[in-house]
Design a protein around this motif. Structure first.
Motif, PDB file in Angstrom:
ATOM      1  N   SER A 117       0.836  -1.194   0.000  1.00 33.58           N
ATOM      2  CA  SER A 117       0.000   0.000   0.000  1.00 33.58           C
ATOM      3  C   SER A 117       0.876   1.252   0.000  1.00 33.58           C
ATOM      4  O   SER A 117       1.508   1.575   1.007  1.00 33.58           O
ATOM      5  CB  SER A 117      -0.896  -0.014   1.240  1.00 33.58           C
TER       6      SER A 117
ATOM      7  N   SER B  69      -0.285   0.763  -6.275  1.00 35.24           N
ATOM      8  CA  SER B  69       0.053  -0.110  -5.145  1.00 35.24           C
ATOM      9  C   SER B  69       1.183  -1.038  -5.565  1.00 35.24           C
ATOM     10  O   SER B  69       1.476  -1.195  -6.757  1.00 35.24           O
ATOM     11  CB  SER B  69      -1.168  -0.932  -4.735  1.00 35.24           C
TER      12      SER B  69
ATOM     13  N   THR C 200       4.109  -5.518   3.878  1.00 32.67           N
ATOM     14  CA  THR C 200       2.947  -4.775   4.350  1.00 32.67           C
ATOM     15  C   THR C 200       2.891  -4.808   5.868  1.00 32.67           C
ATOM     16  O   THR C 200       3.510  -5.664   6.505  1.00 32.67           O
ATOM     17  CB  THR C 200       1.645  -5.362   3.762  1.00 32.67           C
TER      18      THR C 200
ATOM     19  N   HIS D  60      -0.254  -4.860   7.001  1.00 33.84           N
ATOM     20  CA  HIS D  60      -1.562  -5.505   7.087  1.00 33.84           C
ATOM     21  C   HIS D  60      -1.386  -7.014   7.246  1.00 33.84           C
ATOM     22  O   HIS D  60      -0.577  -7.626   6.577  1.00 33.84           O
ATOM     23  CB  HIS D  60      -2.389  -5.218   5.842  1.00 33.84           C
TER      24      HIS D  60
ATOM     25  N   ILE E 137      -4.839 -10.305   1.423  1.00 36.74           N
ATOM     26  CA  ILE E 137      -3.774  -9.524   0.783  1.00 36.74           C
ATOM     27  C   ILE E 137      -2.636 -10.447   0.384  1.00 36.74           C
ATOM     28  O   ILE E 137      -2.100 -10.348  -0.722  1.00 36.74           O
ATOM     29  CB  ILE E 137      -3.280  -8.391   1.705  1.00 36.74           C
TER      30      ILE E 137
END
Length: 128
Positions: free
Chosen positions: A55, A60, A81, A83, A88
């Motif tokens: 991100s 992206s 990431t 996340h 993802i």
């Protein structure tokens, strides 16, 4: 091994540059903070490895990866990431990433992967 790092966090960029700069045969060819610059740099600098934040502003990391893969570039990709969502990771794998890591916990694993890849590249070049 020529490496591009793309992350919108200055701290992550600096940490990866410092960590990977300790590896023999590694050259950081670019450090950028957004996906558009990452795509341009990959196309112009032809790194062996690109470490991309999933991100970022602009494109992206996944979009950069897909674009390069569609052009049949032989770049090795590591996506990172903060996340932790499994979807993802699944998207990253489906897009053709070679490795996927959580940048909060896995920087040491990134170091180990890059170290191994640089050794393999050196050995392959010695046999040619």
């Amino acid at each position: 091994m020529r490496i591009l790092i793309a992350d919108d966090s200055c701290l992550v960029l600096e940490r990866l540059q410092s960590l990977l700069g300790e590896i023999d045969q590694v050259e950081i060819v670019a450090s950028v903070s957004n996906g558009d610059d990452a795509l341009t740099a990959i196309k112009t600098l032809n790194p062996d490895l690109a470490i991309l934040d999933v991100s970022m502003p602009g494109l992206s990391g996944l979009e950069v990866l897909k674009t390069i893969r569609n052009e049949n570039k032989a770049v090795i990709f590591i996506l990172i990431t903060f996340h932790s969502a499994g979807y993802i990771k699944q998207l990253a794998i489906q897009s053709g990433t070679n490795h996927f890591f959580n940048k909060a916990d896995d920087l040491e694993q990134i170091y180990q992967i890059v170290r191994r890849l640089s050794i393999e590249q050196k050995e392959n070049n010695n046999y040619k």
